[in-house]
Design an enzyme around this catalytic site. Structure first.
Site, PDB file in Angstrom:
ATOM      1  N   ARG A   5     -12.924  25.317   1.870  1.00 45.95           N
ATOM      2  CA  ARG A   5     -11.600  25.826   2.252  1.00 45.95           C
ATOM      3  C   ARG A   5     -10.605  24.914   1.526  1.00 45.95           C
ATOM      4  NH1 ARG A   5     -12.775  29.309   6.604  1.00 45.95           N
ATOM      5  NH2 ARG A   5     -14.357  28.598   8.073  1.00 45.95           N
TER       6      ARG A   5
ATOM      7  N   ASP B 274     -17.429  37.104  11.127  1.00 47.29           N
ATOM      8  CA  ASP B 274     -16.461  37.527  12.152  1.00 47.29           C
ATOM      9  C   ASP B 274     -16.282  39.044  12.275  1.00 47.29           C
ATOM     10  OD1 ASP B 274     -16.107  34.856  12.512  1.00 47.29           O
ATOM     11  OD2 ASP B 274     -14.102  34.761  11.631  1.00 47.29           O
TER      12      ASP B 274
ATOM     13  N   ARG C   8     -13.467  33.362  15.561  1.00 42.82           N
ATOM     14  CA  ARG C   8     -12.072  32.924  15.388  1.00 42.82           C
ATOM     15  C   ARG C   8     -11.135  33.699  16.302  1.00 42.82           C
ATOM     16  NH1 ARG C   8     -10.493  29.823  10.911  1.00 42.82           N
ATOM     17  NH2 ARG C   8     -11.972  30.797   9.540  1.00 42.82           N
TER      18      ARG C   8
ATOM     19  N   ASP D 229     -10.759  36.815   5.293  1.00 37.88           N
ATOM     20  CA  ASP D 229      -9.328  37.066   5.091  1.00 37.88           C
ATOM     21  C   ASP D 229      -8.628  35.979   4.262  1.00 37.88           C
ATOM     22  OD1 ASP D 229      -9.639  35.299   7.218  1.00 37.88           O
ATOM     23  OD2 ASP D 229      -7.952  36.107   8.362  1.00 37.88           O
TER      24      ASP D 229
ATOM     25  N   GLY E 138     -15.688  30.307   5.285  1.00 39.76           N
ATOM     26  CA  GLY E 138     -16.934  30.094   6.026  1.00 39.76           C
ATOM     27  C   GLY E 138     -18.088  30.867   5.390  1.00 39.76           C
TER      28      GLY E 138
HETATM   29  O1  F6P Z   1     -14.658  32.578   9.821  1.00 43.68           O
HETATM   30  C1  F6P Z   1     -15.957  32.224  10.135  1.00 43.68           C
HETATM   31  C2  F6P Z   1     -15.992  31.143  11.200  1.00 43.68           C
HETATM   32  O2  F6P Z   1     -17.333  30.850  11.478  1.00 43.68           O
HETATM   33  C3  F6P Z   1     -15.229  31.471  12.483  1.00 43.68           C
HETATM   34  O3  F6P Z   1     -15.955  32.295  13.354  1.00 43.68           O
HETATM   35  C4  F6P Z   1     -14.975  30.085  13.020  1.00 43.68           C
HETATM   36  O4  F6P Z   1     -13.845  30.074  13.854  1.00 43.68           O
HETATM   37  C5  F6P Z   1     -14.724  29.288  11.782  1.00 43.68           C
HETATM   38  O5  F6P Z   1     -15.373  29.967  10.727  1.00 43.68           O
HETATM   39  C6  F6P Z   1     -15.199  27.859  11.835  1.00 43.68           C
HETATM   40  O6  F6P Z   1     -14.832  27.240  10.656  1.00 43.68           O
HETATM   41  P1  F6P Z   1     -15.396  25.824  10.167  1.00 43.68           P
HETATM   42  O7  F6P Z   1     -16.832  26.016   9.768  1.00 43.68           O
HETATM   43  O8  F6P Z   1     -14.535  25.470   9.017  1.00 43.68           O
HETATM   44  O9  F6P Z   1     -15.284  24.909  11.333  1.00 43.68           O
END
Ligand code: F6P
Length: 322
Positions: free
Chosen positions: A72, A128, A172, A103, A11
């Site tokens: 990702r 986070d 998260r 992480d 993210g």
């Molecule tokens: O890890 C950062 C974050 O924004 C979390 O707070 C959230 O759960 C997640 O990424 C959302 O991921 P994505 O943008 O892939 O939906």
């Protein structure tokens, strides 16, 4: 070491660009070349690489997101994917990596180091704030301020309509954002994954607030605090009390925007420190800031040790919510 690579992964977080800029300019000061790897591990596998000179990172300090793009990658989770990535790094003459992310990014970096001996230093970039070995991660302060501004606006309408609002924030599996915006925004209830959430107790608390003459309330819910997030928690509460409430999910607005001064400074400091560590032969660590000083923490510890929320702040929020 003559050439290093830098990438952002997972993210995005406000301040990642400030970190990239610091990496490139600190590397230049030490006589190292920098290659920017686009789209995180996904781009590494495909060899998406661009040389980054000091002028290429001009005018990005104040910009949200990441100019290197992020992703990702599922393929990087496989041995074959990581082998392809290592080959591309070798072909590009990259002798060390600065990995900016959270992480998941660091777990990938550890694998690359173990399996292919690629030296790597991590820079904590995630809204986070859930990494051990740094008091704050890059992007957290901006995300908190963005969410707080939204909550202040919601409070205006909540007060006018005498309503209860359930506001879901990101994080998260951690309650750092929820705790800080909840306390700063004067939330009546803050629900975090680190503490058991009891819908009945919250329902009773909201009724008690009503009896004390409070006509509107804000409940801040970390996305991982309850199954189904804020909406799930409200549904569970409604099994006990017919609460009239609105749900707002703040979502990805928390990830965007120009980084605060605090995030820019943290990113500048840690980006530069990562290059210094790498150039000095250190690898397998994350650079962080602990009580004002730069500290190095093994990547394994950074991702596996649990950084706890400040429980005294949570207790204080309950006293002040009266
Ligand atoms: O890890 C950062 C974050 O924004 C979390 O707070 C959230 O759960 C997640 O990424 C959302 O991921 P994505 O943008 O892939 O939906």
């Amino acid at each position: 070491m003559k050439r290093i690579g830098v990438f952002t992964s997972g993210g995005d977080a406000p301040g990642m660009n400030a970190a990239i800029r610091a990496v490139v300019r600190q590397a230049y000061a030490l006589g190292l070349e920098v290659i920017g790897i686009r789209r995180g591990y996904a781009g590494m596998i495909l060899g998406e690489m661009v040389p980054l000179g000091v002028r290429d990172v001009a005018n990005i300090l104040q910009r949200g997101g990441t100019v290197l793009l992020t992703a990702r990658s599922q393929e990087f989770l496989t041995e074959e994917g990581r082998a392809k990535a290592a080959e591309k790094l070798k072909a590009a003459g990259i002798e060390g990596l600065v990995a900016i992310g959270g992480d998941g990014t660091f777990r990938g970096a550890m694998r690359l180091l173990e399996e292919h001996k690629v030296p790597v230093v991590g820079v904590p970039g995630t809204i986070d704030n859930d990494l051990y070995g740094t008091d704050y991660t890059i992007g957290f302060d901006t995300a908190v301020n963005t969410a707080l501004e939204a909550i202040d606006r919601i409070r205006d309408t909540a007060a006018s309509h005498e309503r209860v609002f359930f506001i879901e924030v990101m994080g998260r599996d951690s309650g750092f954002i929820a705790l800080d915006v909840g306390l700063a925004g004067g939330a009546e209830v803050i629900a975090v994954p680190e503490e058991p959430v009891d819908p009945r107790a919250i329902a009773e608390g909201l009724l008690e607030s009503l009896r004390r003459g409070k006509s509107s309330s804000i409940v801040v819910v970390a996305e991982g605090a309850y199954p189904g997030g804020a909406a799930g928690l409200l549904a569970a509460i409604r099994e006990h009390v017919p609460v009239e409430a609105r749900v707002t999910v703040l979502g990805h607005i928390q990830r965007g925007g120009s980084p605060t001064a605090k995030d820019r400074i943290l990113a500048s400091r840690l980006g530069a420190a990562a290059v210094e560590a790498l150039a000095g032969g250190t690898s397998g660590v994350m650079v962080g800031e602990v009580e004002g000083e730069v500290e190095l923490t093994p990547l394994k510890e950074a991702v596996e040790r649990k950084k706890d929320i400040n429980r005294s702040l949570l207790a204080l929020s309950r006293i002040l919510a009266l």
